[in-house]
Scaffold this motif. Sequence first.
Motif, PDB file in Angstrom:
ATOM      1  N   ARG A  98      46.427  54.442  41.299  1.00 42.46           N
ATOM      2  CA  ARG A  98      45.881  54.232  42.654  1.00 42.46           C
ATOM      3  C   ARG A  98      46.409  55.245  43.648  1.00 42.46           C
ATOM      4  O   ARG A  98      45.690  55.687  44.532  1.00 42.46           O
ATOM      5  CB  ARG A  98      46.255  52.835  43.154  1.00 42.46           C
ATOM      6  N   HIS A 133      40.527  49.488  39.200  1.00 40.86           N
ATOM      7  CA  HIS A 133      41.940  49.731  39.529  1.00 40.86           C
ATOM      8  C   HIS A 133      42.063  50.697  40.708  1.00 40.86           C
ATOM      9  O   HIS A 133      42.870  50.492  41.604  1.00 40.86           O
ATOM     10  CB  HIS A 133      42.706  50.279  38.332  1.00 40.86           C
ATOM     11  N   LEU A 137      41.864  46.659  42.465  1.00 37.73           N
ATOM     12  CA  LEU A 137      41.875  45.447  41.642  1.00 37.73           C
ATOM     13  C   LEU A 137      42.987  45.514  40.593  1.00 37.73           C
ATOM     14  O   LEU A 137      43.316  46.593  40.096  1.00 37.73           O
ATOM     15  CB  LEU A 137      40.533  45.254  40.932  1.00 37.73           C
ATOM     16  N   SER A 138      43.516  44.355  40.250  1.00 40.19           N
ATOM     17  CA  SER A 138      44.527  44.245  39.197  1.00 40.19           C
ATOM     18  C   SER A 138      43.874  43.711  37.931  1.00 40.19           C
ATOM     19  O   SER A 138      42.676  43.419  37.913  1.00 40.19           O
ATOM     20  CB  SER A 138      45.640  43.294  39.649  1.00 40.19           C
ATOM     21  N   TYR A 139      44.668  43.542  36.879  1.00 32.97           N
ATOM     22  CA  TYR A 139      44.145  42.954  35.638  1.00 32.97           C
ATOM     23  C   TYR A 139      43.736  41.513  35.873  1.00 32.97           C
ATOM     24  O   TYR A 139      44.295  40.824  36.727  1.00 32.97           O
ATOM     25  CB  TYR A 139      45.203  42.999  34.533  1.00 32.97           C
ATOM     26  N   CYS A 140      42.771  41.067  35.079  1.00 36.99           N
ATOM     27  CA  CYS A 140      42.261  39.699  35.169  1.00 36.99           C
ATOM     28  C   CYS A 140      42.559  38.986  33.850  1.00 36.99           C
ATOM     29  O   CYS A 140      42.600  39.620  32.795  1.00 36.99           O
ATOM     30  CB  CYS A 140      40.750  39.740  35.412  1.00 36.99           C
ATOM     31  N   MET A 147      37.736  43.470  34.366  1.00 38.10           N
ATOM     32  CA  MET A 147      39.116  43.809  34.722  1.00 38.10           C
ATOM     33  C   MET A 147      40.156  43.258  33.735  1.00 38.10           C
ATOM     34  O   MET A 147      41.348  43.432  33.931  1.00 38.10           O
ATOM     35  CB  MET A 147      39.433  43.342  36.146  1.00 38.10           C
ATOM     36  N   CYS A 167      37.491  38.277  40.769  1.00 36.95           N
ATOM     37  CA  CYS A 167      37.677  39.714  41.001  1.00 36.95           C
ATOM     38  C   CYS A 167      36.632  40.248  41.984  1.00 36.95           C
ATOM     39  O   CYS A 167      36.933  41.126  42.799  1.00 36.95           O
ATOM     40  CB  CYS A 167      37.645  40.483  39.684  1.00 36.95           C
ATOM     41  N   GLU A 170      37.846  39.367  45.354  1.00 33.47           N
ATOM     42  CA  GLU A 170      38.979  40.234  45.687  1.00 33.47           C
ATOM     43  C   GLU A 170      38.474  41.623  46.102  1.00 33.47           C
ATOM     44  O   GLU A 170      38.965  42.199  47.072  1.00 33.47           O
ATOM     45  CB  GLU A 170      39.930  40.335  44.491  1.00 33.47           C
TER      46      GLU A 170
END
Length: 176
Positions: A98, A133, A137-140, A147, A167, A170
Motif C-alpha cells: 500500500r 489491498h 482492504l485487508s484479508y477476508c 479478498m 469487504c 469497507e
Amino acid sequence: MPQQRELLLVSVGGPAPTLLKELEEPLATHMGVHAVVSRTALQRPDYAFNKSRAQYHSNAIMRRLVTLMEPAHSMVLGVTDVDLFVPDSAFVLGEADRESRSAVVSVARLRQGVEADQLRRRVQVEAVHQAGHLLGLSYCEDPRCVMFFAQSPLDCDRKQLNPCNICRNELAKLNR
C-alpha cells in the motif's frame, strides 16, 4: 461515486499481452479502478532472481514497477510469468504494498494444468485481490470473497471476482 483511480498494468517478463487487457473490466467492475495497460513492458526480472530458491523476489519487482508510474496513475500492478516469493513464504501468487502503491501477480503457479479460460479467471481474481489491498482492504475470512488469502490456485477457483458484503462496505468507507 468518488473520482476513479487509475491503475497502470505492466507486463513483466512474458505473460500474454491479452491477459493484461482482460484485467481492465473486472478491476473497474469490482474495485472501481480505471486500469490502463502500459506501453512499457519490463523484461524478465533477472535483478529479482534468488539462485538458492530459483524464484523471484516480489518486492524487488514492485520497486521497479513504481518507477513507471506517472502523475495520472495512483497505483501500479505488474503481471509476470515468473515464480514469486517473499522471505517468509514458499511462494506467493501475488503481493501488494500500500505504501508504494505497487503490486505484482504471477501466472507461474496459476497456469499449471489449466486451460486459457481458467487461467484468465485465476489471474483476474488475483489482480482484483491485489488491487483491493492497494485500495486499503485487508484479508477476508470468507473463502468465496475475492479478498480471501489464496494459498493455492484452487483457492482462486473457489473465490468470486467480487468482494463479499463486508469487504464491499469497507471499500465504500475507504472511498468516502
